[in-house]
Design a protein around this motif. Sequence first.
Motif, PDB file in Angstrom:
ATOM      1  N   THR A 125     -78.636  94.209  51.724  1.00 29.73           N
ATOM      2  CA  THR A 125     -77.267  94.662  51.542  1.00 29.73           C
ATOM      3  C   THR A 125     -76.732  94.132  50.217  1.00 29.73           C
ATOM      4  OG1 THR A 125     -75.021  94.416  52.364  1.00 29.73           O
ATOM      5  CG2 THR A 125     -76.554  92.753  53.051  1.00 29.73           C
ATOM      6  N   GLU A 183     -71.833 101.588  52.821  1.00 31.26           N
ATOM      7  CA  GLU A 183     -71.750 100.518  51.829  1.00 31.26           C
ATOM      8  C   GLU A 183     -71.969 101.139  50.460  1.00 31.26           C
ATOM      9  OE1 GLU A 183     -73.810  96.680  52.858  1.00 31.26           O
ATOM     10  OE2 GLU A 183     -74.695  97.148  50.937  1.00 31.26           O
ATOM     11  N   GLU A 199     -73.998  98.405  72.892  1.00 29.05           N
ATOM     12  CA  GLU A 199     -74.406  99.725  72.408  1.00 29.05           C
ATOM     13  C   GLU A 199     -74.050  99.890  70.932  1.00 29.05           C
ATOM     14  OE1 GLU A 199     -74.199 104.052  74.310  1.00 29.05           O
ATOM     15  OE2 GLU A 199     -72.279 103.095  74.063  1.00 29.05           O
ATOM     16  N   ILE A 200     -72.910  99.341  70.529  1.00 27.25           N
ATOM     17  CA  ILE A 200     -72.497  99.447  69.126  1.00 27.25           C
ATOM     18  C   ILE A 200     -73.295  98.466  68.273  1.00 27.25           C
ATOM     19  CG2 ILE A 200     -70.562  99.224  67.531  1.00 27.25           C
ATOM     20  CD1 ILE A 200     -68.734  99.809  69.962  1.00 27.25           C
ATOM     21  N   ASN A 215     -67.741  92.369  63.834  1.00 26.53           N
ATOM     22  CA  ASN A 215     -66.426  92.702  64.382  1.00 26.53           C
ATOM     23  C   ASN A 215     -66.397  93.030  65.871  1.00 26.53           C
ATOM     24  OD1 ASN A 215     -67.756  95.070  64.035  1.00 26.53           O
ATOM     25  ND2 ASN A 215     -66.319  95.980  62.615  1.00 26.53           N
ATOM     26  N   VAL A 216     -67.441  93.615  66.418  1.00 26.90           N
ATOM     27  CA  VAL A 216     -67.320  94.042  67.810  1.00 26.90           C
ATOM     28  C   VAL A 216     -67.606  92.930  68.825  1.00 26.90           C
ATOM     29  CG1 VAL A 216     -67.782  96.449  67.319  1.00 26.90           C
ATOM     30  CG2 VAL A 216     -69.652  94.977  67.930  1.00 26.90           C
ATOM     31  N   PHE A 254     -73.739 106.207  78.633  1.00 30.29           N
ATOM     32  CA  PHE A 254     -74.353 105.368  77.610  1.00 30.29           C
ATOM     33  C   PHE A 254     -75.292 106.205  76.751  1.00 30.29           C
ATOM     34  CE2 PHE A 254     -73.760 101.877  80.830  1.00 30.29           C
ATOM     35  CZ  PHE A 254     -72.699 101.326  80.160  1.00 30.29           C
ATOM     36  N   GLY A 255     -75.360 105.874  75.500  1.00 26.96           N
ATOM     37  CA  GLY A 255     -76.317 106.527  74.615  1.00 26.96           C
ATOM     38  C   GLY A 255     -75.739 107.679  73.815  1.00 26.96           C
ATOM     39  N   CYS A 295     -63.054  98.715  63.717  1.00 26.89           N
ATOM     40  CA  CYS A 295     -63.219  97.795  64.857  1.00 26.89           C
ATOM     41  C   CYS A 295     -63.881  98.452  66.049  1.00 26.89           C
ATOM     42  CB  CYS A 295     -61.876  97.216  65.268  1.00 26.89           C
ATOM     43  SG  CYS A 295     -60.752  98.422  65.976  1.00 26.89           S
ATOM     44  N   HIS A 296     -64.061  99.775  66.044  1.00 30.80           N
ATOM     45  CA  HIS A 296     -64.696 100.501  67.140  1.00 30.80           C
ATOM     46  C   HIS A 296     -63.870 100.520  68.424  1.00 30.80           C
ATOM     47  CE1 HIS A 296     -68.720 101.516  65.614  1.00 30.80           C
ATOM     48  NE2 HIS A 296     -68.610 100.431  64.886  1.00 30.80           N
ATOM     49  N   ALA A 343     -72.048  96.055  78.003  1.00 32.06           N
ATOM     50  CA  ALA A 343     -72.840  97.229  77.621  1.00 32.06           C
ATOM     51  C   ALA A 343     -72.189  98.036  76.515  1.00 32.06           C
ATOM     52  CB  ALA A 343     -73.066  98.102  78.850  1.00 32.06           C
ATOM     53  N   TRP A 344     -70.888  98.236  76.590  1.00 35.37           N
ATOM     54  CA  TRP A 344     -70.234  99.069  75.588  1.00 35.37           C
ATOM     55  C   TRP A 344     -70.316  98.436  74.197  1.00 35.37           C
ATOM     56  CZ3 TRP A 344     -65.473 100.263  79.077  1.00 35.37           C
ATOM     57  CH2 TRP A 344     -65.715 101.437  79.795  1.00 35.37           C
ATOM     58  N   LEU A 345     -70.227  97.122  74.151  1.00 37.97           N
ATOM     59  CA  LEU A 345     -70.295  96.459  72.849  1.00 37.97           C
ATOM     60  C   LEU A 345     -71.726  96.337  72.361  1.00 37.97           C
ATOM     61  CD1 LEU A 345     -67.629  93.674  73.332  1.00 37.97           C
ATOM     62  CD2 LEU A 345     -67.361  95.950  72.410  1.00 37.97           C
ATOM     63  N   TRP A 386     -80.921 101.990  76.837  1.00 43.61           N
ATOM     64  CA  TRP A 386     -80.987 103.313  76.219  1.00 43.61           C
ATOM     65  C   TRP A 386     -81.106 103.237  74.706  1.00 43.61           C
ATOM     66  CZ3 TRP A 386     -77.293 100.634  78.527  1.00 43.61           C
ATOM     67  CH2 TRP A 386     -76.178 100.300  77.790  1.00 43.61           C
ATOM     68  N   LYS A 413     -64.905 106.048  75.516  1.00 43.89           N
ATOM     69  CA  LYS A 413     -65.946 105.962  76.552  1.00 43.89           C
ATOM     70  C   LYS A 413     -65.343 105.607  77.893  1.00 43.89           C
ATOM     71  CE  LYS A 413     -70.170 105.779  74.706  1.00 43.89           C
ATOM     72  NZ  LYS A 413     -71.545 105.339  74.746  1.00 43.89           N
ATOM     73  N   HIS A 453     -63.821 104.029  69.816  1.00 41.77           N
ATOM     74  CA  HIS A 453     -65.123 104.343  70.415  1.00 41.77           C
ATOM     75  C   HIS A 453     -65.151 103.880  71.881  1.00 41.77           C
ATOM     76  CE1 HIS A 453     -69.753 103.915  69.706  1.00 41.77           C
ATOM     77  NE2 HIS A 453     -69.521 104.005  70.973  1.00 41.77           N
ATOM     78  N   VAL A 454     -64.735 102.638  72.104  1.00 41.17           N
ATOM     79  CA  VAL A 454     -64.800 102.071  73.452  1.00 41.17           C
ATOM     80  C   VAL A 454     -63.719 102.677  74.344  1.00 41.17           C
ATOM     81  CG1 VAL A 454     -64.610  99.945  74.783  1.00 41.17           C
ATOM     82  CG2 VAL A 454     -65.874  99.947  72.652  1.00 41.17           C
TER      83      VAL A 454
END
Lengths: 197, 188
Positions: A93, B44, A50-51, A35-36, B33-34, B18-19, A46-48, A138, B26, B22-23
């Motif tokens: 999974t 799951e 990281e996930i 998804n990301v 970062f981190g 979808c995060h 970088a932000w994606l 990181w 940030k 999160h983004v």
Amino acid sequence: KFHKSGHSALPTYVQIPLFEAMTSDHLHLLTGTVNVHTQARTANCAWLMEINHYNPAWINTKTAENLGIEDGDEIEIESEFGVKRLECRAKLTEGIHPKAIFVQHSLGHFAYGGLATKGKYKEYNYETKEEQSEKEVWYAEEEWPGPGAAKDPKGRDIWAWSPNWIIANDEEHTDPIGGEHAWSDTIVKVRKAGGGE
Amino acid sequence: MAEKRYAMVLDLRRCIGCHACHVACKSENEVPFGVFRTHVRYYERGEYPDTKLYFLPVLCNHCKHPACVRVCPTGASWKRDDGIVLVDYDKCIGCKYCMAACPYGVRFIHPEKQVADKCTFCVHRVDAGIAPSCVNTCIGRARIFGDMNDPNSEVAKLIATNPVTVLKPEKGTYPTVFYISNSVKEVE
């Protein structure tokens, strides 16, 4: 137009030739994104990253049990196309069909910038307009097996794996009308790396 | 008029994992970062073919009885009258007591400032009268923010009309982040 070029004018079912040769050892190789990420284009963001920066092959728990594969094990995926062999890690999974294996195709670049290829990045200071020296990412230590775990077909170290090296894209096995590669129609054999050779 | 009490409702029926929150967080708060102030956890459950993937967005719960404030030796962690729990970065000595005390594990040490940091409910945005960045960006409108003491606000109505739950209620912290879901119990 389809009729003139020798195809049926109406949608018809045509058996995929590879599937006729399938035995009980074969699995369907599915490829796709999570998804990301947007296809393979965002692997340097970088932000994606990281996930989502780790793309082990998804395999059903029961199938893996039969093959003697445990979570995080190194596995070999073998097909008849491209470089023929992909070495990667497995993720067990319940969310996948027992006859399928899934590898995410957004990662595993060998030419796309530091984050996507090597897991190294440079920070840019907008005030002084200076680029700092290259740093290791990181997230390298979290779940990643370490640099050198993934290799591209020429043996160079890269960040992650890509299934595109082993999917069918020759004339016989692609979509006869549209010419699409066999993104999810390649059949493969999977085994634990190191054993059985 | 009654005092304000800010709250967030996370409608997990609408979360697609979808995060984006999160983004957005940030980007808005310049979180390095981190580390992260909010995150979406995946769980799951079930065996094939009855598998389900649950999404659980986590953030600071801005508790009514915050454990982090109680243990802070310098008074750097504090709670505003409207319920937002904040860290005073000038007073924080980075001793990590609050990180050990927080039952939700949402605090972290800021790698550059070397102080404890966490979600602030985007206090700079809330004081200016706009919703936090994660609420603003949520594409499924799974995050809803508002004043739960105002009976006409959307959060108050959602809390009143839905079976809401909080994370780890047995800890006695009384969070003001509420989840509408039948899956929170299963993933805990």
